[in-house]
Design a protein around this motif. Structure first.
Motif, mmCIF file in Angstrom:
data_model
loop_
_atom_site.group_PDB
_atom_site.id
_atom_site.type_symbol
_atom_site.label_atom_id
_atom_site.label_comp_id
_atom_site.label_asym_id
_atom_site.label_seq_id
_atom_site.Cartn_x
_atom_site.Cartn_y
_atom_site.Cartn_z
ATOM 1 N N LYS A 1 3.113 2.934 2.704
ATOM 2 C CA LYS A 1 2.253 2.974 3.887
ATOM 3 C C LYS A 1 2.368 1.658 4.650
ATOM 4 N N LEU B 1 0.858 -1.173 0.000
ATOM 5 C CA LEU B 1 0.000 0.000 0.000
ATOM 6 C C LEU B 1 0.898 1.227 0.000
ATOM 7 N N LEU C 1 -4.840 3.358 6.385
ATOM 8 C CA LEU C 1 -5.815 3.622 5.327
ATOM 9 C C LEU C 1 -6.422 5.010 5.497
ATOM 10 N N ASP D 1 1.289 5.678 -0.925
ATOM 11 C CA ASP D 1 0.677 6.984 -1.124
ATOM 12 C C ASP D 1 1.307 7.602 -2.361
ATOM 13 N N ILE E 1 -2.680 0.405 -4.310
ATOM 14 C CA ILE E 1 -2.286 -0.952 -3.951
ATOM 15 C C ILE E 1 -1.463 -1.526 -5.098
ATOM 16 N N ASN F 1 -10.215 3.831 0.381
ATOM 17 C CA ASN F 1 -9.833 3.188 1.638
ATOM 18 C C ASN F 1 -10.952 2.344 2.250
ATOM 19 N N SER G 1 -4.897 9.247 0.218
ATOM 20 C CA SER G 1 -4.899 8.506 -1.042
ATOM 21 C C SER G 1 -4.100 7.211 -0.893
ATOM 22 N N THR G 2 -4.664 6.110 -1.373
ATOM 23 C CA THR G 2 -3.990 4.812 -1.264
ATOM 24 C C THR G 2 -3.971 4.117 -2.614
#
Length: 174
Positions: free
Chosen positions: A109, A25, A76, A27, A82, A55, A79-80
């Motif tokens: 993250k 994860l 979470l 940012d 994956i 999230n 902005s995330t």
């Protein structure tokens, strides 16, 4: 977004998490379009799938896959994105590190790699150095081969001496 659409996204994310047991994860906010495209291109080259997710939907997908109230939920926020790797588990970490050589982002993250949870950007170096299963097997095979090669080499070099000793003993007996 309607509830049915959200459920489809949650199911899709849950399926991806189930298929790819290693995920990162990150940012990637504040990257402009050009830098985001460059990051996506680098991910594509390294066979890493990069997807920006909401999230709340990601949290529900994680819960579907047995992640109950873990520290991963604390990251979470904001902005995330994956990242899933098709190859070795450390490839996304290498992509992040390589991309950050010229940029401030992405920031790690969290990562779930080899059934271990890594939280925070300070874990990036450790994740880069993780060896894949194939690399570990290669190391074990190399370690096992080394003593055998030494024994064979010693026997081959002593072979001439042994033959000479055997011949001398035969001559004495005769």
């Amino acid at each position: 977004m309607k509830k049915e659409e959200k459920n489809v996204i949650i199911d899709k994310l849950a399926e991806q998490l189930k298929e790819n047991t290693n995920f990162y994860l990150a940012d990637i906010s504040e990257l402009n379009a050009e830098k985001t495209t460059a990051l996506r291109r680098k991910c594509f080259e390294k066979e890493v799938k990069l997807t920006v997710v909401k999230n709340t939907l990601l949290q529900k997908a994680l819960e579907k896959n047995g992640f109950a109230e873990t520290a991963i939920f604390e990251v979470l926020k904001g902005s995330t994105a994956i990242m899933f790797a098709a190859g070795a588990a450390n490839v996304p970490a290498k992509v992040i590190k390589e991309f950050r050589a010229k940029n401030d982002k992405p920031i790690l993250k969290a990562a779930y790699v080899q059934e271990s949870l890594y939280i925070g950007d300070n874990m990036l170096e450790e994740l880069v150095s993780i060896k894949s299963r194939e690399e570990l097997i290669g190391d074990v095979i190399t370690l096992l081969q080394s003593p055998a090669k030494n024994v064979i080499s010693a026997l081959q070099s002593a072979g001439g001496k042994l033959a000479g000793i055997a011949k001398a003993l035969e001559e004495r007996a005769a």
